[in-house]
Write an enzyme that holds these catalytic residues in place. Structure first.
Site, PDB file in Angstrom:
ATOM      1  N   TRP A 357       0.823  -1.206   0.000  1.00  0.00           N
ATOM      2  CA  TRP A 357       0.000   0.000   0.000  1.00  0.00           C
ATOM      3  C   TRP A 357       0.859   1.259   0.000  1.00  0.00           C
ATOM      4  CZ3 TRP A 357      -1.504   3.344   4.441  1.00  0.00           C
ATOM      5  CH2 TRP A 357      -0.727   3.127   5.582  1.00  0.00           C
ATOM      6  N   ASP A 358       2.147   1.080   0.258  1.00  0.00           N
ATOM      7  CA  ASP A 358       3.091   2.186   0.179  1.00  0.00           C
ATOM      8  C   ASP A 358       2.923   2.979  -1.118  1.00  0.00           C
ATOM      9  OD1 ASP A 358       3.938   0.203   1.972  1.00  0.00           O
ATOM     10  OD2 ASP A 358       6.044   0.735   1.756  1.00  0.00           O
ATOM     11  N   GLU A 488       0.801  -1.592  12.809  1.00  0.00           N
ATOM     12  CA  GLU A 488       0.858  -3.062  12.844  1.00  0.00           C
ATOM     13  C   GLU A 488       1.244  -3.586  14.226  1.00  0.00           C
ATOM     14  OE1 GLU A 488       3.486  -3.454   9.514  1.00  0.00           O
ATOM     15  OE2 GLU A 488       1.869  -4.101   8.184  1.00  0.00           O
ATOM     16  N   LYS A 601       3.307   1.904  16.127  1.00  0.00           N
ATOM     17  CA  LYS A 601       4.424   1.782  15.203  1.00  0.00           C
ATOM     18  C   LYS A 601       4.467   2.960  14.231  1.00  0.00           C
ATOM     19  CE  LYS A 601       6.094  -1.527  11.703  1.00  0.00           C
ATOM     20  NZ  LYS A 601       5.649  -2.618  10.816  1.00  0.00           N
ATOM     21  N   GLN A 602       3.323   3.303  13.698  1.00  0.00           N
ATOM     22  CA  GLN A 602       3.276   4.372  12.707  1.00  0.00           C
ATOM     23  C   GLN A 602       1.884   4.989  12.735  1.00  0.00           C
ATOM     24  OE1 GLN A 602       3.524   1.357   9.239  1.00  0.00           O
ATOM     25  NE2 GLN A 602       2.629   3.167   8.296  1.00  0.00           N
TER      26      GLN A 602
END
Lengths: 769, 769
Positions: A357-358, A488, A601-602
Site C-alpha cells: 500500500w506504500d 501493525e 508503530k506508525q
C-alpha cells in the site's frame, strides 16, 4: 546509526574503503532506470561480504510459501523479483594476482554517486603483498533514455610494475536469491551465442517462464599503444565472457568499455530477444560510450528540472532530499503500467520487490507532483489491471458479488503474503487504493479516469467494505471486526477508526462517482453497470445505511478518535516512559507485549488526519496529534513523514523538522542498521511529502492548490516544482515570502495561507508571509 | 469417516487387506508401554504407502524452527520426539521372491489388536504371481512389566511349494522423521557389536545427544525338522541383522522369534548401555517367549481391573471406550516424572510428541481415577521440574519477580511452539496447570503435595497472572488483554471470560495454599518463601485487589458469561445455519472469516462451567450451555467430551450420548479422515470423562465423592472402577440402581444424587435411582 558519508549537495560520497560499510554502500549507491537496476557491487571480483544484486523490473519467480503453521486462505507462492544474471562482472589478474579489494591494501578509495548525472564513479589505489600497486577508475550508468542499455568504463593504471594483464569481462547467469525460501535456483540457462563483436546469454526463469537475453560488447583501449586488443570469446553453460590477455607496463592506462543490452520477454516475444538485443546494442555502440554518457547527463538534468528540491542553508538536508528524489526516479519511471514500486526498489531483495500500500499512500503524491500525470496514472492502471484478481482474492476469502480485496503484497495481482493478521486483516490497503483514485482525480483534474478505469475499482472495493461491515446488536451500529490498522503493533482489533472511516468514505466517494459517471458518461456507465452487475436499486441503499450507522470509536472526554475500540483499556504510557535500552521495542519486546502495549508503530488515527485533513478542524487534529504522537515509536520508515506533515500543519515546526530528519537521512545515516539489505524506497516519498506538503504546506482542497508555508528555523529557503493539473509551478519559499512561477500559459487561482491569488503566466506571484 | 473395523468388545479387528486402510491401521493398532511404542508397521518389507514409526519416550531432537515471519520471542527450536531405529524389521524372500503384501495377492488377512492381552496379532495368506502361496502368523508385544523388552513371533507356512527361504531379522538405524522441518537426519550411528547370540546397534541423536542401544536376539524353529538354524550375523554402519538361509517344504512351519531390549541414556550412563541391554535381554530370553507373553497377559489383566469400563448393550461403545483406555495406558505409565503425554502418543509424529495443556485438563482426571496416585503425581511433578524454565520463559517475555509461564508445547520445559497468537497468548494453559494441582489434592487428599511441590508452582503462576492483568481506566477494573482462549477460533481477544476467571481463581487458591502451608508446614514455608522471594506483605494485597476488581464479561439480558468482551458484536448465527458443504469450517473458510464468526471450536466458557461446576447454579450452566453449544462446531477432538459431561449434568441425555459417540470412536471410525497421522491420545481421556463424569456423574465436591448417574437410553448398564483417596470403588450403574463396592478396608461417605451414604468395607452399597 552509521554516519560515514561525506556531505555534499549533489553527490553521495564514500571516501575511504571500510569493509564494514561495503554492503551499506552497495545499497546506497545503487543504480536503476525503471527497467532495471542493481546494487553498487564492484565490477571486479570481491571476496569479502557482498550482496550481489541485479534486478529486472517485473521479472519474478513464484517462490513456494514458507510458513510454520498453515492457515486456510494462504497463498501457495510468494512472487519475488529475482536476482538476475550479473552482466557487470569483470575479473582482472595482474601477473596472476587477482584484483580483489578484500585481499589488497587499499590506500585510496572514493565511491561517488553523482545524482545530478545518474552516474556511479569509483576510483582507488591498491597494492598486492608483493608491492605491485594499481590505480583504477570506473564509471557506470543505466541509461534512462535507452532503458535497456547499461554501460561501464573501467580504467586500470599499473603504477609501478610491468607484467601480464588477464582480463575477463563476463555475464554470469548462475545467480541465486539470498532470500529464496528453499534455496532453489530460479533461473535456467537457455542459450548462449556470439558474433564478431558481441556475446549473448539467454536465460529463463523457472515456473514463471520469463525469458531474458543480455548482449554484451567490450572494448579495450590503451592510448599509449598502437595495438588493438582483440578478446578471446569464452562461454559455458550459463556464462559468456570476453577475455583479454596482454602485457602492460607501469604508466599505461588500460581502459575497458563494456556496454550491455538487457531485453526481456515482458517487452518482446522470447524468440526475438537476441535480435532485439543486437539492434539495441548496435545502436548504442554506434553512439559510443561518451555520447551515451552525455545523453544520460542531459536526461537527468531534464528530470531534475521537474523534481528538484533546493534547500538553502542545510547541506545534509539537501543531500538527503536529493538522494530520496533520485532513488524514487531510479525505481519507477512510469513508462509501463505493469510495473510498480517495491519497498526496496532495485537496491535489495527484502520484501520480494513487491507492491504494498506504500505505493498509493506514500509514492503517488510524489509522482503526481513531480511528473506528467501519465506517470501517476500508470500506477493506478496497475491496480485496475488487477481488479479481476482482487475480486478472485475476495471470493477465495468468502466475499461475493464482485467484492474486491487487493492483495497486501503482490507483483502480478495475486496475494503473496502469509501472515493471517496482515494478509487477511490489514484491509485498509483496499481503502488506500480507492483514495489514490480520488487523489489522482483531484490533483490532475482528469475526471475521465473515473469513467475509464477508476469507477470499476471503486465499486469492487466498496462492495468489499459493505460485506466486511457487520451489524452489532449491542451497539446498533455497523462495525468492522478483526482488522490490523496501519499501526501493525495492534493485530486483529475491532473497529480500527482509520479503517472504518476510510471504508465509509470509500462508499461515499464511490456513490458520488457512480452518479457522476452515470450523468457525464452514460454509455460508459451502461457498460460498467452491466460488467459489474451493479444493482443500482439496492447496493447504494445498503451503503447509505452503513454510512449513516457506522461505529467510529472516540473518547469524548479526551476529544479524540480511538485507534480501536479497546485502545483506552490499555495501560497508558508515553514513549518517554520507555528505557532507552528497550528501543526499538520490536527488537526488545516479545510480540504479545508489543500488541498489548499502547505504543504505536506508525500513524494510524493520524494517517486519517493526514488523508482527510480538510474533514477535521485544526483543534481536532491537534488533540489527536497531541495524544497519539507521544505514544508513537516510529518503528516504521513510513511513520515520521506523516507526523512531520501534520506537525507543520499544527505549527509544531521543531517537531516537524526533527521528524523530517528521521526520514530524510534514514538510509544515508543508516538509522536502523539495516541499509545493507537495501534502501527504504517507498518511505523516500514520505520525505518529499514532509517538505512539500509539510514545510511547503501544499494541499489540494476541493479543486484548488493551497500553500501554507512554514520553514524550519535551520533553513534559509526552500524551492520545489509542482505539477498541478496542466500547470508546472516553481515554488520558492523564504522566511519572508513565497514566490510562484507558473511555467505554463494559463491562469491559476492559488491560495496562500487561505487567501486566493491569481497567478498569471510569465509573471512571478510573490506573497509576503 | 471410514468405518472398516469389526466390532468386538475386547479386540480391534481388521479382517481384510485394503491398502487404503493400511496407514489408518498402522495408527490404530499401535503398541506402547510408556517407555516405547510403535505404529503397527508390518515386520516384513512393505513397499506400499506406510509411515514407519518407532518412538522412545523422552528421546527428542531440537528441530530448527520453521516460520514464515519471525516474531520476537519465538523459540529457535521445536523439540520433537523422534522416529527411532526400527528393531521390528524382517525381510523374507522365498526362492528370491520378496514377501511384500503390496506386491502379492492377499487372499486372507486379519490384524487383531487384543486389548485385553496387549498383544498385536496378524495372520494372512498371500501368493506370488507364480502361484507360490504362503500363510503367515505373527504376534508382537511391548512388555508392560519389563518396559525395555519387546518380542515378536513370526511364523511362516509355505503352503504349496518347496525352495529356499532367505530371512533377515534386523535393526535399522537409518530412519527419518516425516515431519522434519529441513529434512535433516536426527540420528548418527555410534557403534555395532555382536556376541554369540545377540547383535547390538548403538545410535545417538544429533544435538540433543541421547544415546540408545538396541540389542536383538533371534531364533528359528522348525518343529518338523531336527536341524537348528544358526544365523549369519551381518552389519554395516547403522544396521545389524541375523540372516537365515535354508530350504523349506510345503507343510513346514517356520517360526522366528525376535526379542529386543531397548535402553537409553535417559536411564543409564551411555557407556553402560550395551551391558544393560545384554542383561535385560539375557534375562528375557531366560524366561522365554511364551513366558514373556504370559506375563504380558497377566500384567494387562491386572491393569484392566482398575481401569476397565463395562457398558451393557452397546458393543461399538464398549469397543470405543476400551480402545481409548487401552491407548492411554499404552502411552503413559506414570513410572517416570520426566515423561508426559503427547497428543499422538506413540502412534504418529504430529505435534512432535510434546506436552500440551491436554495433559492437565483432560488426561489428569483419567489417571487420578484409574491408577495409584503416584501416576497422577508424576504428571504434576513433570511441571514442577520445569518451573525454573517456566520462570525463564516468562522472563524472556518481559515478566519479572519469578512469574512463571509454562510453555504451550514442550518436551523439556522449553517452549517449542511458534504462532504468536498461541505461544504468547493462549495463556490459559498456565491456569490448567494450577487447576491440576487443586484437582490432584482434592481427589487424592494428598495435601502434603502442596508443601513439597505444588505451592511453588502456584506462586509462579499467580505472579504471572497478577502481572498479566492491567488496570483499565475506562472500566475501572482489571482486564487481561490480548489472549486466545480454549476456543482457538478467536485470537488475540480481550477479556476471555474463561482466562480471567481461571486467573483470579488461581490467585485465590494460591493464597489459600500459602496460608495452609504456612500453618501446617512452617519450615517448608520458610524455604519456599526464601526460594521464591515471596513478599507476603505485598503480593497477596495486590492479588486481592485484582480478585476484588476483576472484569468478567457477561450479558445480563441473556444471563450468560461472554466468551470475550466483544463476542456479541459478532453476527450471531447457529451451527445449523451453516451449509453442510462449509463444514468443517477450518477446511472451508479462510482464517479471518473463522475468527470473525461466532463459531466456536471447542468449549470455552463451557470449559469453565466444567472445571468450576460447583461455583455456578444449574440454571446458569444451562443458560450458558444453551447459548454456546449451538454455536460450537466441535472441530477439536477435545470438544465433544466436555459438552457431553455438561449435557449429562443438565439431563440432556441424548445430546450427551451423541457427543459421547463423537469422541469415543473418533479414531476407530476415522471421523476426520486423519487417523493415518496417528490417534488422538489425549482426547481419549475425554471419552473416559464423558462416561465416568458424565453418565456416571462422578464429581468430587469439597472432599466428597458424588455420583449423579444417568444412563443413555441405548445402554443397559455401566460399570467402572474409581480410585478415590485411599479407596478403590467398583461402581455399577443400571437403569434402576447404583451399586458401589469398596475394595478397601475403611468407610467412605459417598453421595448419590446429593444424598450421603456410608459405604462399608466388604459390603455393597446399593441405591435405587
Amino acid at each position: 546509526m552509521q554516519k560515514y558519508l561525506v556531505e555534499d549537495e549533489w553527490k553521495i560520497i564514500e571516501d575511504r574503503f571500510d569493509r564494514e560499510n561495503h554492503q551499506r554502500s552497495e545499497s546506497l549507491f545503487s543504480l536503476g532506470n525503471g527497467h532495471m537496476g542493481m546494487r553498487a557491487n564492484f565490477e571486479e571480483t570481491y571476496s569479502g561480504p557482498t550482496l550481489r544484486g541485479t534486478y529486472l523490473a517485473g521479472i519474478y519467480y513464484p517462490d513456494k510459501t514458507r510458513v510454520g503453521w498453515w492457515k486456510n486462505g494462504y497463498p501457495e507462492y510468494f512472487a519475488k523479483v529475482l536476482n538476475a544474471p550479473n552482466w557487470i562482472g569483470m575479473k582482472f589478474s595482474l601477473n596472476d594476482d587477482d584484483l580483489d579489494l578484500n585481499r589488497m591494501k587499499v590506500t585510496r578509495f572514493r565511491r561517488i554517486l553523482n545524482m545530478k548525472e545518474g552516474i556511479l564513479y569509483r576510483e582507488f589505489t591498491a597494492s598486492w603483498p608483493d608491492g605491485k600497486a594499481i590505480k583504477v577508475e570506473t564509471e557506470r550508468f543505466l541509461s534512462i533514455n535507452q532503458r535497456e542499455i547499461g554501460a561501464i568504463r573501467y580504467t586500470l593504471f599499473p603504477l609501478n610494475f610491468s607484467g601480464t594483464l588477464d582480463a575477463e569481462l563476463y555475464i554470469d547467469g548462475d545467480v541465486v536469491n539470498q532470500d529464496s525460501n528453499y534455496d532453489e535456483k530460479f533461473w535456467e540457462p537457455v542459450d548462449r551465442t556470439e558474433n564478431a563483436d558481441y556475446s549473448y546469454l539467454s536465460s529463463r526463469t523457472k515456473k514463471s517462464g520469463f525469458n531474458i537475453c543480455i548482449a554484451m560488447f567490450s572494448d579495450c583501449s590503451i592510448p599509449s599503444s598502437q595495438t588493438v586488443a582483440v578478446p578471446e570469446k569464452k562461454s559455458c553453460i550459463d556464462y559468456v565472457a570476453h577475455r583479454y590477455v596482454f602485457d602492460v607496463r607501469a604508466g599505461d592506462q588500460i581502459s575497458f568499455t563494456k556496454i550491455s543490452a538487457v531485453v526481456t520477454s515482458r517487452d518482446y516475444p522470447a524468440e526475438f530477444l537476441p535480435g532485439e538485443a543486437f539492434k539495441l546494442l548496435a545502436n548504442a555502440i554506434n553512439s559510443g560510450y561518451e555520447d551515451l554518457k552525455n545523453q544520460q547527463i542531459s536526461a537527468w538534468a531534464k528530470k531534475w528540472e521537474y523534481c528538484d528540491i533546493i534547500i538553502g542553508g542545510d547541506v545534509p538536508a539537501q543531500q538527503g532530499i536529493r538522494f530520496n528524489v533520485f532513488q524514487l526516479n531510479q525505481t519507477y519511471s512510469g513508462h509501463d503500467p505493469l510495473l510498480n514500486i517495491g519497498p526496496k526498489g532495485f537496491t535489495g531483495e527484502k520484501y520480494g520487490g513487491s507492491t504494498y500500500w506504500d505505493t498509493e499512500a506514500f509514492c503517488l503524491p510524489f509522482f503526481l507532483s513531480t511528473a506528467n500525470k501519465e506517470v501517476a496514472r500508470n500506477l493506478l492502471i496497475y491496480r485496475y489491471r488487477h481488479l479481476e484478481k482482487a475480486i478472485g482474492n475476495a471470493t477465495k476469502l468468502g466475499y461475493k458479488d464482485g467484492a474486491a480485496l487487493y492483495p497486501m503484497v503482490t507483483i502480478n495481482g495475486e496475494e503473496c503474503h502469509n501472515e493471517w493478521e496482515i494478509t487477511f486483516e490489514e484491509i485498509h490497503r483496499n481503502g488506500a487504493i480507492a483514495y489514490a483514485i480520488y487523489n489522482y482525480v483531484r490533483h490532475t483534474g482528469d475526471e475521465s479516469y473515473l469513467a475509464k478505469y477508476g469507477l470499476e475499482v471503486l465499486i469492487g472495493i466498496s462492495r468489499f467494505w459493505s460485506q466486511r461491515f457487520t451489524f452489532s446488536e449491542p451497539k446498533q451500529l455497523f462495525v468492522i471486526l478483526g482488522v490490523t490498522g496501519p499501526n501493525e503493533y495492534e493485530n486483529n482489533v475491532n473497529n480500527n477508526w482509520y479503517t472504518n472511516y476510510l471504508a465509509v468514505w470509500t462508499m461515499g466517494y464511490t456513490l458520488e462517482s457512480i452518479y457522476y459517471v452515470k450523468e457525464k458518461y452514460p454509455e460508459r456507465w451502461n457498460i460498467i453497470e452491466s460488467k459489474s452487475k451493479f444493482r443500482l436499486s439496492e447496493e447504494p441503499g445498503m451503503w447509505n445505511r452503513i454510512m449513516d450507522h457506522v461505529y467510529l470509536p472516540s473518547d469524548e472526554k479526551l476529544g479524540i478518535f480511538l485507534q480501536q475500540e479497546g485502545y483506552l483499556d490499555k495501560e497508558q504510557l508515553l514513549v518517554t516512559d520507555l528505557k532507552p535500552g528497550e528501543r526499538p521495542i520490536n527488537q526488545h519486546w516479545s510480540w504479545d507485549r508489543i500488541l498489548r502495549s499502547c505504543f504505536i508503530k506508525q500513524a494510524d488515527v493520524l494517517q486519517g488526519m493526514y488523508l482527510f485533513g480538510d474533514h477535521f478542524s485544526l483543534d481536532i487534529i491537534r488533540r489527536n496529534f497531541d495524544f497519539y504522537e507521544p505514544r508513537t515509536v516510529h518503528e516504521s520508515s513510513l511513520s515520521p513523514c506523516i507526523h512531520s506533515v501534520l506537525a507543520s500543519k499544527l505549527g509544531y515546526i521543531d517537531t516537524a523538522y526533527s521528524m523530517y530528519l528521521r526520514t530524510s537521512r534514514l538510509d544515508l545515516d543508516d538509522y536502523n542498521l539495516e541499509v545493507h539489505e537495501g534502501c527504504h524506497i517507498t518511505s523516500m516519498a514520505g520525505t518529499w511529502m514532509a517538505i512539500v506538503e509539510g514545510f511547503g504546506g501544499m494541499r489540494v482542497i476541493g479543486s484548488h492548490l493551497h500553500f501554507f508555508p512554514l520553514l524550519p528555523r535551520q533553513w534559509k529557503s526552500l524551492s520545489f516544482t509542482i505539477h498541478f493539473r496542466d500547470h508546472v509551478l516553481l515554488v520558492s519559499i523564504s522566511t519572508t515570502s513565497i514566490i510562484i512561477n507558473d511555467q505554463t500559459q494559463s491562469e491559476l487561482l492559488i491560495f496562500i495561507n487561505g487567501t486566493g491569488y491569481q497567478s498569471l503566466p510569465g509573471i512571478s506571484l510573490e506573497v509576503q508571509l
